[in-house]
Write an enzyme that holds these catalytic residues in place. Sequence first.
Site, short mmCIF file in Angstrom:
data_model
loop_
_atom_site.label_atom_id
_atom_site.label_comp_id
_atom_site.label_asym_id
_atom_site.label_seq_id
_atom_site.Cartn_x
_atom_site.Cartn_y
_atom_site.Cartn_z
CG ASP A 238 -67.89 111.34 16.53
OD1 ASP A 238 -67.71 112.39 18.01
OD2 ASP A 238 -67.22 110.57 15.98
N GLY A 403 -64.48 102.16 20.33
CA GLY A 403 -63.88 101.23 19.86
C GLY A 403 -62.51 101.04 21.20
#
Length: 467
Positions: A238, A403
């Site tokens: 990721d 995030g």
Amino acid sequence: MSRYFLAIDIGASSGRHILGSVENGKIVLEEVYRFWNGMDHVDGTLCWDVDRLFNEIIAGMKKCKEIGKIPVSVGIDTWGVDFVLLDKEDNIVGQTVGYRDHRTEGMDEEVYKIISEDDLYARTGIQKAIYNTIYQLMAVKKTHPEYLEKADAMLMIPDYFHFKLSGKKVQEYSEATTSQLINPVTKDWDYELIDMLGFPRGIFQKVLMPGTTIGSLTDEVKELVGYDCKVVLPPTHDTASAVMAIPTNAEDTCYISSGTWSLMGVEMAEANCTPKSKEANFTNEGGYDHRFRYLKNIMGLWMIQSVKKEFTEDLSFAEICERASKETITSLVDCNDDCFLAPKSMIEAVKKFCRDSKQQVPETVGEIAAVIYNSLAKCYGDTIEEIEALTGKKYTTIYVVGGGANAGYLNELTAKYTGKKVSAGPSEATAIGNIVVQMLHDGVFKDLPEARTCVGKSFDVKIYEKM
């Protein structure tokens, strides 16, 4: 008619299906499905339920059919280091153990009986982390050697899901490097090291670069989801996908991929496997186009996510940030200390660290959060100094993607502790990077610089100036 590309981004706490397309020269995202993720306790071991996760993958792909937006291709990214072992009938051997399990305790010493820690770093360029695949495999060898005897293939988690979709067993490069078993020069498995450690070399699959098409959906999956599409390997780790979405083409670019983990580093053409690099605990993980993500793992928002679950009040992250910003407590903890990896209580771990180091012990929600946020930012400040010393370059801006780009208070503190300008966004960097690689493969963009320029035009970025 729009062409859609499906990123399935599975993190340690949740997963989502994001469709990407280009409209009026900008990348447009649409979340079509979201699901929960987490490790389960199975007979005292922390495990991933990969069958449930694959069912969620299929459920989200069905949603694309329901809304009439069939993707051209699909790619899956996840966290690193974890894997499944498969027998000759493709059944999973043993348990799919998660990286926070304690089975790797002492396995570093077992590895170092065979190869020294210094030689291992010089050979792989990967920082020592007790949960790396190399130590997990050593744990299997020591406690369940019969699993390795029975195993016909090892697949990292995203590669297992790609296998379930396409029927093809391959290993994507960026994820493979988190194993600490890849040669940074050949970009392939270090089979000599694998033989030294006594791991069966036959279980390791062919390493392919992100952007490779490995096939189409199997007949079984086509019947389940109602359509066919290509399976294109994104950078399946990721962080490697997130780095693709940094909205700049400046050569001297420092980034923080901020989420459960904070990965702070730079892109480089060659690995730095020097003793100085090892001493600073930097890693050389693989990226797109044979690049290296030269970075340091920092505990990240895992600490805030953990204490949030323990607070008696049901607070949003924004509310926690707001309370933290009003505190004056100056206590700091070492975010990379192993005591914060998987404590029974993160609050008690933070308090104990402060108590043991003779600092003020935080008591309130605001104080606990302030200690964590300030400690993270202080760690970023220390890390940028190390990066500049190791690379011989100065960086004026730190690009925060993921995030954590939404954590305004943390970004303010990052500018304060680093003395750099902070560019925060895009927050959906991992999914964007996954989609960008699929689009590059499809010819939507001619190269990565064009794609990153488009990312910069497509998503909001907020600037925090140094204080």
